[in-house]
Design a protein around this motif. Structure first.
Motif, PDB file in Angstrom:
ATOM      1  N   VAL A  78       3.902 -10.479   4.940  1.00 29.33           N
ATOM      2  CA  VAL A  78       4.856 -10.366   3.836  1.00 29.33           C
ATOM      3  C   VAL A  78       4.665  -9.025   3.144  1.00 29.33           C
ATOM      4  CG1 VAL A  78       5.870 -11.570   1.882  1.00 29.33           C
ATOM      5  CG2 VAL A  78       4.226 -12.759   3.343  1.00 29.33           C
ATOM      6  N   VAL A  79       5.723  -8.231   3.106  1.00 31.05           N
ATOM      7  CA  VAL A  79       5.654  -6.984   2.345  1.00 31.05           C
ATOM      8  C   VAL A  79       6.045  -7.340   0.912  1.00 31.05           C
ATOM      9  CG1 VAL A  79       6.416  -4.592   2.164  1.00 31.05           C
ATOM     10  CG2 VAL A  79       6.394  -5.726   4.404  1.00 31.05           C
ATOM     11  N   VAL A  80       5.075  -7.260  -0.011  1.00 25.85           N
ATOM     12  CA  VAL A  80       5.356  -7.681  -1.386  1.00 25.85           C
ATOM     13  C   VAL A  80       5.698  -6.502  -2.286  1.00 25.85           C
ATOM     14  CG1 VAL A  80       3.976  -9.773  -1.207  1.00 25.85           C
ATOM     15  CG2 VAL A  80       2.911  -7.675  -2.057  1.00 25.85           C
ATOM     16  N   GLY A  81       5.304  -5.288  -1.872  1.00 29.30           N
ATOM     17  CA  GLY A  81       5.581  -4.108  -2.691  1.00 29.30           C
ATOM     18  C   GLY A  81       5.916  -2.925  -1.806  1.00 29.30           C
ATOM     19  N   GLU A  82       4.910  -2.074  -1.591  1.00 26.16           N
ATOM     20  CA  GLU A  82       5.119  -0.898  -0.758  1.00 26.16           C
ATOM     21  C   GLU A  82       4.525  -1.105   0.633  1.00 26.16           C
ATOM     22  OE1 GLU A  82       5.029   2.993  -2.875  1.00 26.16           O
ATOM     23  OE2 GLU A  82       3.336   2.048  -3.875  1.00 26.16           O
ATOM     24  N   GLY A  83       5.303  -0.758   1.640  1.00 22.02           N
ATOM     25  CA  GLY A  83       4.801  -0.794   3.006  1.00 22.02           C
ATOM     26  C   GLY A  83       4.866   0.616   3.553  1.00 22.02           C
ATOM     27  N   THR A  86       0.832  -1.202   0.000  1.00 24.84           N
ATOM     28  CA  THR A  86       0.000   0.000   0.000  1.00 24.84           C
ATOM     29  C   THR A  86       0.870   1.256   0.000  1.00 24.84           C
ATOM     30  OG1 THR A  86      -1.739   1.213   1.176  1.00 24.84           O
ATOM     31  CG2 THR A  86      -0.191   0.001   2.541  1.00 24.84           C
ATOM     32  N   PRO A  87       0.452   2.269  -0.760  1.00 19.40           N
ATOM     33  CA  PRO A  87       1.140   3.566  -0.670  1.00 19.40           C
ATOM     34  C   PRO A  87       0.707   4.355   0.556  1.00 19.40           C
ATOM     35  CG  PRO A  87      -0.380   3.517  -2.559  1.00 19.40           C
ATOM     36  CD  PRO A  87      -0.608   2.260  -1.777  1.00 19.40           C
ATOM     37  N   GLY A  88      -0.170   3.786   1.373  1.00 18.51           N
ATOM     38  CA  GLY A  88      -0.607   4.448   2.606  1.00 18.51           C
ATOM     39  C   GLY A  88      -2.096   4.293   2.804  1.00 18.51           C
TER      40      GLY A  88
END
Lengths: 318, 320
Positions: B191-196, B156-158
């Motif tokens: 699991v952070v797969v992209g954006e955290g 998520t971008p936020g």
């Protein structure tokens, strides 16, 4: 020529008035711009006598306001900041910390300790807005977590007064994790059935609101405080709309169901005191009149009730 | 498939094009082809061995990168999605449900971005409203009630910054999730797969372990947000990324992440199938560490894990 004739009217704009108020002796209200004698302003707890606007109150003054004279014992001052990421923007974070300490007179963004509130033993944390905007880094998180754990171990209710713009960016992911650490600690307090009062002052936003500040058993706020997750500027930029009047102010937040009570600064200690009695069953030294009557009607003295409810606490205290 | 190429990827794309052209030439020049292939691999190794934090941020946002539900579909079977927070709405920025993984039923919380603009309008670019966090907690409580491990995919971008989100208590929803995830009596694997990004990620991020894909990032603020505040200029994002320590190796070093899941050369989007294999293997490995623990053990371990996070000095210990 008439004596009282006036050709032109001069209107003083608030901005002009602001400039004319000398420093020191007078203080101008941030909201209505009324000039107030500084001594009166301070005696009124930094609340404007004209419009009632609550200006920021220093953290030490906040402790004095809430805690009985001479009973506050500051704790966890051994926890001190460090530049864990070696962060540099316009200056390095290490120098920024030193400058903030010098400028604010505080060593970090929170004061923690124990004391008595109308005779009720409590654990208190007061965030220091003067120190890097009250931002939450590892020290704020650690001190608050230690305070909550100390309270859980010693049977103390917790009061946290928030004044913070959010997490401390210069500590990166470690500042984010303080939200987890402090919120996790609150589960220990809840397991002991000890109350937690969250007091929100202007401003209480972002990181603190997305953690302990939103998790009070009771959440009180001062009037007109800015309370929210994202800052108004970020929201405005994201959605490109004019924000509604009063958006994210105390009244707005209460109307939407996320505050228990808006309390004026002068009433804060009294309201906390009453609720400390209700939630712990322990009667304070200087209990206000109305509940005293309720207490006197009861057949059992309150102190006995307390011992019946919380024998473990009584043991630990002795 | 439309591959979007970043500046640092352009030499590779050019080489790939030349390989394709050479392949189609008649007669085929096998010597030249082999040389080009060697060259491609060499350049790939060079470029990806020294990715800057900012380049990793770009990779984490790559338009073709596998998203959370791609992992669910590739790794798990019989996924059944459940909707809604039972209070207000169904937040499409997070997909929740139940599936079979490693021969057992698991609960899934997957922050989901869209592939194109149309899909992103539905998924709100992976930015949840309070309903999303409340739906996630509802599903996690169900998992706890019926003894299923929980697998959380973070991307998520936020959390969404908007009027409705504030009105419905974005801060409260995230705070409650953070606290309540500490009490879950079943394993929680994140699991952070992209954006955290910040609270938006942490609102579903309190797990027994936190794994990160090699080119994912996790931080208190996006590099652009940090640049806008500290440098007063969003264009300084690259520099902010450098200082924020937001890459997977940084988070291992800082004691926040537990393990890095390797991505194929060039990033997950260049070879999704190999990525799925790597993620599956690590997920199973970490899940097995926790499935046999009791609820109380899990809760104690989770508290101890997050309790230790943060760096500070401790002075005057001898006074105590």
């Amino acid at each position: 020529m008439p004596w009282f004739k006036k050709d032109k009217y001069t209107t003083l704009k608030p901005a002009v008035m602001r400039d004319r108020i000398p420093e020191g002796l007078w203080t101008k209200c941030e909201k209505c711009f009324a000039p107030i004698v500084t001594r009166d302003f301070e005696e009124n707890l930094n609340v404007c006598p004209k419009c009632g606007f609550h200006h920021k109150l220093g953290a030490r003054e906040r402790v004095e306001l809430l805690i009985d004279d001479g009973t506050f014992e500051e704790m966890f001052t051994e926890v001190q900041p460090t530049d864990a990421l070696k962060f540099v923007d316009s200056k390095d974070y290490g120098s920024r910390l030193k400058a903030a300490q010098k400028k604010s007179g505080f060593d970090e963004g929170v004061i923690t300790g124990t004391g008595q509130l109308d005779g009720h033993p409590v654990a208190l944390a007061v965030m220091v807005f003067e120190f890097v905007g009250g931002s939450m880094g590892a020290v704020v998180g650690e001190r608050i977590t230690r305070l909550i754990e100390h309270a859980a171990d010693n049977g103390l209710p917790v009061i946290i007064v928030s004044a913070s713009g959010g997490a401390r960016m210069q500590e990166g992911i470690l500042s984010l994790m303080q939200m987890a650490k402090t919120s996790g600690a609150l589960t220990l307090l809840a397991a002991k059935k000890l109350p937690y009062f969250s007091v929100l002052t202007n401003p209480s936003t972002a990181g603190v609101m997305a953690s302990y500040a939103s998790l009070g058993d009771i959440i009180l706020a001062e009037p007109e405080a800015l309370i929210g997750f994202a800052g108004p500027r970020v929201i405005q930029q994201t959605i490109n709309q004019i924000l509604p009047k009063g958006f994210q102010k105390s009244d707005f937040v209460l109307e939407h169901g996320f505050l228990d009570l808006i309390t004026e600064r002068g009433e804060m200690k009294k309201n906390l005191s009453i609720m400390l009695f209700y939630f712990t069953g322990r009667k304070g030294d200087r209990f206000p009149e109305a509940p005293e009557e309720i207490g006197s009607e009861a057949a059992t003295p309150v102190d006995e009730v307390v011992e019946a409810i919380e024998p473990a606490t009584a043991d630990e205290a002795s | 498939m439309a591959i979007t190429a970043f500046d640092f990827e352009k030499p590779l794309v050019e080489l790939e094009q030349r390989i394709q052209e050479t392949e189609q030439q008649e007669p085929r020049d096998d010597v030249a082809l082999a040389q080009l292939r060697d060259e491609l691999e060499k350049r790939q190794r060079e470029i990806y061995a020294q990715l800057s934090p900012w380049q990793r941020v770009l990779l984490a946002r790559h338009a073709d990168r596998p998203h959370s539900m791609d992992y669910v579909n590739a790794l798990m079977t019989d996924f059944i999605e459940v909707h809604g927070d039972r209070f207000y709405a169904d937040d499409k920025a997070v997909q929740c449900g139940f599936a079979t993984f490693a021969d057992m039923p698991v609960a899934v919380v997957a922050q989901q971005k869209g592939r194109d603009t149309k899909e992103n309008l539905v998924r709100n670019w992976g930015m949840s409203h309070p309903e999303g966090y409340r739906k996630a907690m509802r599903v996690m409580r169900l998992a706890e009630k019926f003894g299923m491990p929980i697998i959380v995919f973070i991307d998520t971008p936020g959390a969404f910054p908007g009027i409705g989100a504030e009105e419905r208590g974005q801060a409260e929803a995230i705070a409650r999730n953070i606290r309540d995830m500490f009490t879950l009596q079943v394993p929680v694997i994140c699991v952070v797969v992209g954006e955290g990004a910040s609270g938006g990620a942490l609102g579903v991020g309190v797990g027994d372990c936190v794994l990160m894909l090699e080119n994912s990032w996790y931080c208190v603020i996006s590099p652009e947000g940090c640049a806008a505040i500290l440098w007063k200029d969003r264009a300084m994002a690259e520099q902010a990324a450098q200082h924020l320590k937001l890459t997977a190796p940084d988070l291992i070093e800082l004691g926040v992440a537990d393990d890095i899941i390797p991505e194929p050369l060039g990033g997950a989007h260049r070879n999704p199938d190999d990525t799925y294999v790597n993620v599956k293997q690590k997920l199973e490995e970490w899940l097995m560490k926790f499935v046999d623990k009791t609820g109380d053990e899990l809760v104690a371990h989770r508290y101890a894990k997050f309790r230790a996070m943060g760096r500070y000095l401790e002075t005057g210990k001898e006074d105590v």
